[in-house]
Design a protein around this motif. Structure first.
Motif, mmCIF file in Angstrom:
data_model
loop_
_atom_site.group_PDB
_atom_site.id
_atom_site.type_symbol
_atom_site.label_atom_id
_atom_site.label_comp_id
_atom_site.label_asym_id
_atom_site.label_seq_id
_atom_site.Cartn_x
_atom_site.Cartn_y
_atom_site.Cartn_z
ATOM 1 N N VAL A 157 0.858 -1.401 0.076
ATOM 2 C CA VAL A 157 -0.078 0.167 0.117
ATOM 3 C C VAL A 157 0.813 1.230 -0.007
ATOM 4 C CG1 VAL A 157 -2.144 -0.948 1.204
ATOM 5 C CG2 VAL A 157 -0.258 0.122 2.515
ATOM 6 N N ALA A 158 2.193 1.065 0.490
ATOM 7 C CA ALA A 158 2.835 2.453 0.441
ATOM 8 C C ALA A 158 3.454 2.577 -0.978
ATOM 9 C CB ALA A 158 4.424 1.925 1.273
ATOM 10 N N GLN A 159 3.329 1.558 -1.646
ATOM 11 C CA GLN A 159 4.139 1.812 -2.987
ATOM 12 C C GLN A 159 2.924 2.014 -4.192
ATOM 13 O OE1 GLN A 159 7.376 -1.170 -4.019
ATOM 14 N NE2 GLN A 159 6.994 -1.961 -1.915
ATOM 15 N N LEU A 160 1.572 1.461 -3.574
ATOM 16 C CA LEU A 160 0.619 1.459 -4.601
ATOM 17 C C LEU A 160 0.089 3.071 -5.359
ATOM 18 C CD1 LEU A 160 -1.561 -0.347 -6.029
ATOM 19 C CD2 LEU A 160 -2.952 -0.066 -3.997
ATOM 20 N N PRO A 161 0.367 3.963 -4.691
ATOM 21 C CA PRO A 161 -0.168 5.406 -5.205
ATOM 22 C C PRO A 161 0.943 5.770 -6.343
ATOM 23 C CG PRO A 161 -0.126 5.596 -2.839
ATOM 24 C CD PRO A 161 0.431 4.230 -3.341
ATOM 25 N N ALA A 162 2.052 5.423 -6.045
ATOM 26 C CA ALA A 162 3.072 5.792 -7.253
ATOM 27 C C ALA A 162 2.845 5.029 -8.572
ATOM 28 C CB ALA A 162 4.521 5.572 -6.829
ATOM 29 N N LEU A 163 2.022 3.840 -8.316
ATOM 30 C CA LEU A 163 1.777 2.739 -9.623
ATOM 31 C C LEU A 163 0.935 3.096 -10.120
ATOM 32 C CD1 LEU A 163 2.088 0.048 -11.082
ATOM 33 C CD2 LEU A 163 0.859 -1.035 -9.366
ATOM 34 N N LEU A 164 -0.229 3.822 -9.102
ATOM 35 C CA LEU A 164 -1.465 4.355 -9.834
ATOM 36 C C LEU A 164 -1.349 5.463 -10.555
ATOM 37 C CD1 LEU A 164 -4.111 3.129 -7.211
ATOM 38 C CD2 LEU A 164 -3.831 2.182 -9.447
ATOM 39 N N ALA A 165 -0.262 6.238 -10.043
ATOM 40 C CA ALA A 165 -0.134 7.536 -10.665
ATOM 41 C C ALA A 165 0.242 7.560 -12.021
ATOM 42 C CB ALA A 165 0.746 8.512 -9.741
ATOM 43 N N GLY A 166 0.892 6.455 -12.436
ATOM 44 C CA GLY A 166 1.412 6.351 -13.701
ATOM 45 C C GLY A 166 0.396 5.604 -14.810
ATOM 46 N N ARG A 167 -0.822 5.409 -14.345
ATOM 47 C CA ARG A 167 -1.709 4.739 -15.109
ATOM 48 C C ARG A 167 -3.027 5.618 -15.311
ATOM 49 N NH1 ARG A 167 -1.693 -0.585 -15.821
ATOM 50 N NH2 ARG A 167 -3.878 -0.676 -15.800
ATOM 51 N N ARG A 168 -3.950 5.320 -16.640
ATOM 52 C CA ARG A 168 -4.972 6.148 -16.478
ATOM 53 C C ARG A 168 -6.091 5.251 -16.167
ATOM 54 N NH1 ARG A 168 -4.361 8.384 -22.981
ATOM 55 N NH2 ARG A 168 -2.643 9.750 -22.772
ATOM 56 N N ALA A 169 -6.115 4.297 -15.910
ATOM 57 C CA ALA A 169 -7.070 3.247 -15.378
ATOM 58 C C ALA A 169 -6.856 2.616 -14.045
ATOM 59 C CB ALA A 169 -7.771 2.409 -16.619
ATOM 60 N N GLY A 170 -7.440 2.034 -13.512
ATOM 61 C CA GLY A 170 -7.196 1.108 -12.391
ATOM 62 C C GLY A 170 -6.613 -0.367 -12.810
ATOM 63 N N LEU A 171 -6.368 -1.184 -11.850
ATOM 64 C CA LEU A 171 -5.872 -2.313 -11.966
ATOM 65 C C LEU A 171 -6.785 -3.556 -12.278
ATOM 66 C CD1 LEU A 171 -3.232 -1.954 -9.115
ATOM 67 C CD2 LEU A 171 -2.894 -1.348 -11.442
ATOM 68 N N LYS A 172 -7.961 -3.327 -12.193
ATOM 69 C CA LYS A 172 -8.857 -4.339 -12.564
ATOM 70 C C LYS A 172 -8.944 -4.908 -13.780
ATOM 71 C CE LYS A 172 -13.231 -3.660 -10.956
ATOM 72 N NZ LYS A 172 -14.529 -3.214 -10.755
ATOM 73 N N GLU A 173 -8.510 -4.243 -14.568
ATOM 74 C CA GLU A 173 -8.173 -4.705 -16.067
ATOM 75 C C GLU A 173 -7.306 -5.757 -16.460
ATOM 76 O OE1 GLU A 173 -5.779 -1.079 -18.101
ATOM 77 O OE2 GLU A 173 -7.830 -1.008 -18.325
ATOM 78 N N LEU A 174 -6.262 -5.755 -15.521
ATOM 79 C CA LEU A 174 -5.011 -6.513 -15.574
ATOM 80 C C LEU A 174 -5.602 -8.080 -15.163
ATOM 81 C CD1 LEU A 174 -2.490 -4.526 -13.837
ATOM 82 C CD2 LEU A 174 -2.630 -4.595 -16.417
ATOM 83 N N GLY A 175 -6.466 -8.404 -14.376
ATOM 84 C CA GLY A 175 -7.103 -9.438 -14.281
ATOM 85 C C GLY A 175 -6.106 -10.352 -13.370
ATOM 86 N N ASP A 176 -5.338 -11.359 -14.039
ATOM 87 C CA ASP A 176 -4.534 -12.312 -13.237
ATOM 88 C C ASP A 176 -2.877 -11.995 -13.530
ATOM 89 O OD1 ASP A 176 -6.234 -13.595 -11.400
ATOM 90 O OD2 ASP A 176 -6.440 -15.273 -12.890
ATOM 91 N N ALA A 177 -2.760 -10.890 -14.274
ATOM 92 C CA ALA A 177 -1.342 -10.255 -14.827
ATOM 93 C C ALA A 177 -0.778 -10.111 -13.362
ATOM 94 C CB ALA A 177 -1.347 -9.267 -15.331
ATOM 95 N N PRO A 178 0.676 -10.384 -13.074
ATOM 96 C CA PRO A 178 1.384 -10.322 -11.949
ATOM 97 C C PRO A 178 1.589 -8.763 -11.726
ATOM 98 C CG PRO A 178 2.985 -11.052 -13.579
ATOM 99 C CD PRO A 178 1.455 -10.999 -14.188
#
Length: 479
Positions: A157-178
């Protein structure tokens, strides 16, 4: 100052604990309270009274908790008038809970002002109560967060904001991608806490949860319910500048495992639970214990599959069942003849289970678990290998940590689709109880148990970490 005088000076200081709502947060905070008590502090636990209409603001029985912890002072904050949590169309119940917690800051501040500042040692807030950090800042009180989940979860959760900031959409679309995070084994995106799969710019609950956890970096430090050797990679990541880009992660103190020592397995009526007497009569490490926590329920169809799998496995079992409110009686889902065939090797019940005592009993050989962090630590402290059947929240991530990082469990295939077949139950129960692989997992679980014991001993890593925390609080005004 001599030792006696130092102890008296410490005794005059009060630590205020302000846990997040919910049994899974309040009980670990009570275990933390005992650590403070053992170091000579007075401890007051402040609990927010749930507002009217609260669907997700669960609370323990404070009277019962106080009765079992007489050395802790309990103070209940009155309901905040404008924190009505009655269902609001379109708003998730947990979002309402988080928003309500902020409204309790005024009541919390009034209480803290009633404690003489010279006596107020520190304020420790729960992982969802971090809005109280600003209260401590106004009063000049050192505020620390208590993270009741894994250090690996905190790293995510500490690293998640930086990951999401670089995306236009959320992570749901990734499915089971690692997903890959520093200090954590790769895990499917679908295993992230469900509410965090959205994008914070599009989802209010996701944004609020991330904001709540970001406040950890505003605290003077974070106490985590773990021990360093159990999650060494995650702990190192939390101390790495790359973990929270652009911000400084405050000191992290691993002070666990904070779990119950057991009360002899007595229920609220004072009687020893029948399952412990039954365990007394079983051979060492011969029983599979199945329990899915205070909120873990299954459909009658799933319960029948479990029963069939246990029957075919031939193994001894102790099964604590929680059924859906709409389900029929316990007998309705059991296969015909199940109770008669298994009467000499199984016990099934639908009441409270003394989990700490069961996992610490020498007859218990494996644990089928929902992978809640408290249950995980209890299994580790008992040296019991786990068969992982995660249900919700961060439990899916915990499954990855348990099986891949700690090496003390196996997954029950089928949890991803919400249905584990009887064949899988039979296969995994036999594997963990009979095979060479099962013996290796058991050996690792026992080794983790020894590490947990060592961490809590004088000079152990958790004891040393807590001493460092106390030193840092004493020097708070000098920072």
């Amino acid at each position: 100052m001599d030792t006696k005088a130092a102890a008296m000076a410490t005794k005059q200081q009060t630590v205020v604990l302000y846990p997040s709502p919910g049994v899974g947060h309040i009980i670990p905070m009570a275990h933390l309270a005992k650590v403070f008590l053992n170091h000579g502090f007075d401890v007051t636990m402040v609990i927010a009274e749930p507002p009217t209409g609260s669907p997700d603001f669960r609370i323990v029985d404070v009277d019962a908790l106080a009765a079992s912890n007489p050395a802790i002072t309990f103070h209940v904050l009155p309901p905040v008038p404008d924190a009505d949590l009655a269902a609001v169309p379109g708003k998730p119940p947990f979002l309402l809970t988080l928003q309500a917690l902020r409204r309790y800051n005024g009541e919390l501040e009034r209480f803290l002002r009633s404690v003489p500042r010279r006596r107020l040692h520190s304020l420790v807030v729960g992982m969802f109560s971090t809005c109280a950090v600003e209260v401590g800042a106004r009063l000049g009180v050192p505020v620390y967060a208590f993270f009741a989940s894994a250090a690996a979860t905190l790293a995510v959760v500490a690293q998640l904001p930086a990951l999401l900031a670089g995306r236009r959409a959320g992570l749901k679309e990734l499915g089971d991608a690692p997903l890959e995070f520093l200090g954590v084994p790769p895990f499917p995106a679908s295993h992230l806490v469900r509410e965090l799969l959205e994008h914070p710019e599009d989802d209010e609950l996701c944004k609020t949860m991330l904001d709540v956890w970001a406040r950890d970096t505003d605290a003077a430090g974070v106490l985590v319910n773990t021990f360093e050797s159990l999650e060494s990679d995650a702990v190192r990541a939390l101390r790495d500048p790359r973990c929270v880009p652009g911000r400084v992660m405050p000191p992290v103190y691993c002070v666990g495992p904070l779990v119950g020592s057991g009360g002899g397995g007595t229920s609220a009526t004072g009687k020893r639970h029948e399952c412990l007497a039954w365990l007394d009569a079983q051979p060492a490490s011969s029983v599979v214990f199945l329990c899915f926590g205070s909120r873990g329920t299954h459909t009658p169809e799933q319960l029948r599959e479990i029963a069939v799998g246990l029957d075919r496995s031939g193994q001894r079992f102790l099964w604590a069942v929680r059924m859906l409110a709409s389900a029929e009686s316990l007998d309705a889902f059991l296969p015909e003849g199940f109770l008669e065939r298994t009467k000499d090797r199984g016990l099934i019940f639908s009441s409270w289970a003394p989990q700490v005592e069961v996992l610490g009993h020498p007859s218990t050989g494996a644990f089928v678990t929902h992978c809640g962090w408290n249950s995980t630590l209890e299994a580790i402290k008992g040296g019991v290998p786990m068969l992982c059947w995660p249900l919700y929240a961060e439990q899916l991530m915990n499954k990855v940590f348990i099986t891949e990082d700690m090496g003390v469990g196996l997954e029950m295939e089928g949890y991803r689709v919400g249905f584990v077949k009887a064949e899988e139950v039979e296969k995994k129960v036999r594997l963990v109880m009979e095979s060479e692989e099962g013996r290796m997992i058991k050996a690792r679980a026992v080794a983790r148990k020894e590490e947990a014991i060592a961490a809590l001993e004088d000079g152990g890593s958790s004891q040393t970490s807590f001493a460092r925390f106390l030193f840092d609080v004493d020097n708070f005004d000098k920072q």
